[in-house]
Design a protein around this motif. Structure first.
Motif, mmCIF file in Angstrom:
data_model
loop_
_atom_site.group_PDB
_atom_site.id
_atom_site.type_symbol
_atom_site.label_atom_id
_atom_site.label_comp_id
_atom_site.label_asym_id
_atom_site.label_seq_id
_atom_site.Cartn_x
_atom_site.Cartn_y
_atom_site.Cartn_z
ATOM 1 N N VAL A 1 -29.429 10.810 -34.887
ATOM 2 C CA VAL A 1 -29.896 9.438 -34.710
ATOM 3 C C VAL A 1 -31.397 9.347 -34.953
ATOM 4 N N ARG A 2 -31.813 8.170 -35.374
ATOM 5 C CA ARG A 2 -33.242 7.866 -35.474
ATOM 6 C C ARG A 2 -33.758 7.491 -34.085
ATOM 7 N N GLY A 3 -35.080 7.419 -33.953
ATOM 8 C CA GLY A 3 -35.658 7.024 -32.679
ATOM 9 C C GLY A 3 -36.031 8.204 -31.809
ATOM 10 N N THR B 1 -29.502 5.472 -31.221
ATOM 11 C CA THR B 1 -28.447 5.531 -30.207
ATOM 12 C C THR B 1 -27.985 4.116 -29.839
ATOM 13 N N ALA B 2 -28.912 3.167 -29.783
ATOM 14 C CA ALA B 2 -28.546 1.773 -29.499
ATOM 15 C C ALA B 2 -27.666 1.206 -30.614
ATOM 16 N N LEU C 1 -25.648 2.938 -32.485
ATOM 17 C CA LEU C 1 -24.339 3.581 -32.319
ATOM 18 C C LEU C 1 -23.508 2.843 -31.274
ATOM 19 N N ARG C 2 -24.119 2.487 -30.157
ATOM 20 C CA ARG C 2 -23.392 1.730 -29.124
ATOM 21 C C ARG C 2 -22.898 0.395 -29.680
ATOM 22 N N THR C 3 -23.754 -0.286 -30.434
ATOM 23 C CA THR C 3 -23.368 -1.570 -31.035
ATOM 24 C C THR C 3 -22.214 -1.383 -32.010
ATOM 25 N N TRP C 4 -22.288 -0.366 -32.853
ATOM 26 C CA TRP C 4 -21.221 -0.119 -33.835
ATOM 27 C C TRP C 4 -19.894 0.157 -33.133
ATOM 28 N N LEU C 5 -19.914 0.946 -32.067
ATOM 29 C CA LEU C 5 -18.686 1.267 -31.336
ATOM 30 C C LEU C 5 -18.126 0.022 -30.656
ATOM 31 N N THR C 6 -18.997 -0.766 -30.057
ATOM 32 C CA THR C 6 -18.571 -2.009 -29.402
ATOM 33 C C THR C 6 -18.001 -2.984 -30.426
ATOM 34 N N ASP C 7 -18.708 -3.165 -31.539
ATOM 35 C CA ASP C 7 -18.242 -4.088 -32.580
ATOM 36 C C ASP C 7 -16.920 -3.644 -33.204
ATOM 37 N N GLY D 1 -14.522 -2.627 -31.513
ATOM 38 C CA GLY D 1 -13.478 -2.951 -30.545
ATOM 39 C C GLY D 1 -13.206 -1.839 -29.556
ATOM 40 N N LEU D 2 -14.118 -0.888 -29.449
ATOM 41 C CA LEU D 2 -13.933 0.231 -28.535
ATOM 42 C C LEU D 2 -14.569 -0.069 -27.186
ATOM 43 N N THR D 3 -14.032 0.569 -26.146
ATOM 44 C CA THR D 3 -14.530 0.381 -24.786
ATOM 45 C C THR D 3 -14.756 1.748 -24.154
ATOM 46 N N ALA D 4 -15.152 1.739 -22.880
ATOM 47 C CA ALA D 4 -15.415 2.977 -22.132
ATOM 48 C C ALA D 4 -16.313 3.906 -22.947
ATOM 49 N N ILE D 5 -17.351 3.331 -23.513
ATOM 50 C CA ILE D 5 -18.253 4.073 -24.388
ATOM 51 C C ILE D 5 -19.167 4.958 -23.557
ATOM 52 N N ASP D 6 -19.184 6.240 -23.904
ATOM 53 C CA ASP D 6 -20.060 7.206 -23.247
ATOM 54 C C ASP D 6 -20.927 7.854 -24.322
#
Length: 195
Positions: free
Chosen positions: A141-143, A165-166, A168-174, A176-181
């Motif tokens: 990841v960048r950042g 990392t932020a 990545l969270r957005t991509w996973l949420t968009d 349709g995934l949940t319980a993202i760790d």
């Protein structure tokens, strides 16, 4: 880089990753990452889960298990992975040749940062996951303080379009995934999410 045809870079990469001492040193020096986290994640996989591993590269996460489907766009990497399994498929991560809701588990270790559109790849992996299925992986990841090296890898056309990392969270949420760790360590973020 066209990973489908780049044999020298993929061979060098695979050799380094398969060698425990070299991969431990390289991950620490290049990415400030303890690769034992990746090896522990691989070792904890459920051998009974119908699993798609893409891009499988040279087969680091592959074992000779009929429930484990190893896929990569690179015929060369599949040839290298063949030493670990015969369940191999040449496939494009953006257009997987599987029906929706096929797999219990999708793995994508150290591949997203090589893609031009990681978000699209995550949507496609989510499509082939069964409801309740898990998507897990790692990505650079960048950042972090390794951004200059990531920029160099992009200029050399080895990396695609890695996010933060932020992102990545957005991509996973968009997707349709949940319980993202998310587990950031150095320039690598490990992730697990459920459909």
């Amino acid at each position: 880089m066209n990973w489908k045809t780049a044999t020298l870079v993929s061979t060098l990469y695979d050799h380094a990753v398969q060698n425990r001492a070299l991969s431990r040193l390289g991950a620490r020096v290049l990415w400030n990452y303890d690769i034992t986290h990746l090896r522990a994640a691989i070792a904890s996989q459920d051998p009974t889960a119908l699993t798609l591993d893409i891009p499988c590269g040279g087969g680091l996460a592959v074992d000779d298990n009929p429930h484990h489907i190893a896929a990569d766009i690179s015929r060369h990497m599949l040839t290298r992975a063949r030493r670990r399994t015969n369940t191999l498929i040449q496939a494009d991560i953006y257009a997987l040749p599987f029906g929706s809701s096929t797999f219990d588990l999708c793995l994508t270790y150290n591949g997203l940062h090589c893609l031009d559109d990681p978000a699209a790849a995550l949507r496609e992996l989510t499509r082939v996951l069964r409801p309740g299925g898990t998507l897990t992986g790692t990505t650079l990841v960048r950042g972090t303080n390794r951004d200059p090296l990531i920029t160099l890898m992009r200029r050399l056309d080895i990396f695609g379009n890695p996010g933060t990392t932020a992102d990545l969270r957005t991509w996973l949420t968009d997707a349709g995934l949940t319980a993202i760790d998310l587990t950031p360590t150095g320039a690598v973020t490990g992730f697990t999410a459920r459909k």
